[in-house]
Design an enzyme around this catalytic site. Sequence first.
Site: not given
Ligand code: GLN
Length: 469
Positions: A68, A143, A167
């Site tokens: 990532k 994400s 995410s």
């Molecule tokens: N979708 C959540 C956010 O936007 C979690 C994102 C994540 O776990 N990095 O904060």
Amino acid sequence: MSELYKLGIAEAREGLEKGDFTSEDIVRSVIGRYREKNADIGAYVTFDEEGALELARANLKAVPIAVKDLINVRGQPCTCGSKILEGYVSPYDATVISNMKANGFIPCGRVNMDEFAMGSSTENSALAVTRNPYDLTRVPGGSSGGSAAAVGGDMCIAALGTDTGGSIRQPASFCNCVGIKPSYGRVSRYGVTAFASSLDQVGPMTKSVRDSAILLKALAGHDRMDGTTPDEPVPDYERVIEGATMKGVKIGLPKEYFNVSGLDSEVKRITDEAVAKCVAAGAEIREVSLPHTEYAMAVYYIIAPAEASANLARFDGVRYGHRSDKSVDVYSLYTKSRAEGFGPEVKRRIIMGTYVLSSGYYDAYYGRAQKVRTLIKRDFDEVFRDVDVLLTPCAPTPAFKLGELQDPLTMYLNDLYTIPSALAGVCAASVPAGFTAGTNLPVGVQFICGGFEESRLLSVCKSFEEINS
Ligand code: GLN
């Protein structure tokens, strides 16, 4: 030989051991697949083909892993899906990368993500569009959407993702992979760009539970560069899951997770069937309650932006990445570089975070959210006195269409099922469970265990994978 990209970690290792092929053969095959598919799927943002081949030649038996784009790999760009880090090259390896290298893995390509990991669809990436390999009109989740699309689309052997509020798990569910969010502190974050430091964890995204067990073992452990990692031994997860069984496993179904109005009927059906299969395999089911669940979303959207606003202060146009050429003094250098470099969701989080931390509002928002977080954590402590594991939907819907969710709040609601366990710091996983009728989209179920109970979590996942195949 030409389709080595289809392999998982365990199979790749076996073939490498037997001498059927080399690490370089695998990397070449992954590169071939990348060249063929990336224009459609857009999983990768950069792929240093020569660098990957060089590492493979130096480590004949190493398995390549997609990374990532917020994890530092020495000599490679680390853009975090953001314009503000365009051109930034990492001067060092994150601990997870050195751990991987020491355990027979090499980094291979960088995969897309929502900017600074803020989002649930990868549409917040400033770099590229990533599509769901099961339906190119849909999002891969986020994400860690690039990681999930790369695994689900057989564009890598396995990938690293990060999970702050879901995410790893939600994109794993959307793209038919296994995704593990380890307990808070299980894996070092040194060298991983921070979003919300009291929540962030790195974890494996793989084609099988066994692969996740192997990769997690390599990643996990104490690191003196990350003070949240206790000096606890890392079990041999691969061995632990051998002969895993559902017999006698006490599974809790949190009632707050099932009476949700936004729960898609196909996701509900697949989750109910997963429960039935566990029962048929000898598990005991109990309805349980996590009474503070309804506050988790509000608590998360105070704590995560608060921490993000502090963490992202370092991107000032001076030390990293983009610097505005329109500035006239040091103040405008900061403000213009940040205004030009950050995208709208990141700005929204910084503004929310700064607000809830500001004097006069701190006690009302941040202070209170911390207290409620403790209550949420206690719910989990309480429930794990009675059951071994929780089974829940992973995301309320299957993958949605690109552009379908325009309103930030609707997007936030995607993490309904993954946020409470993130706040509690326990470990959780998404495991493929089935496909929706008609649209034929993958759906994962979530298993949640207590803190540092990864052995139990992986065993339950392994046995579910077996009874579900
Ligand atoms: N979708 C959540 C956010 O936007 C979690 C994102 C994540 O776990 N990095 O904060």
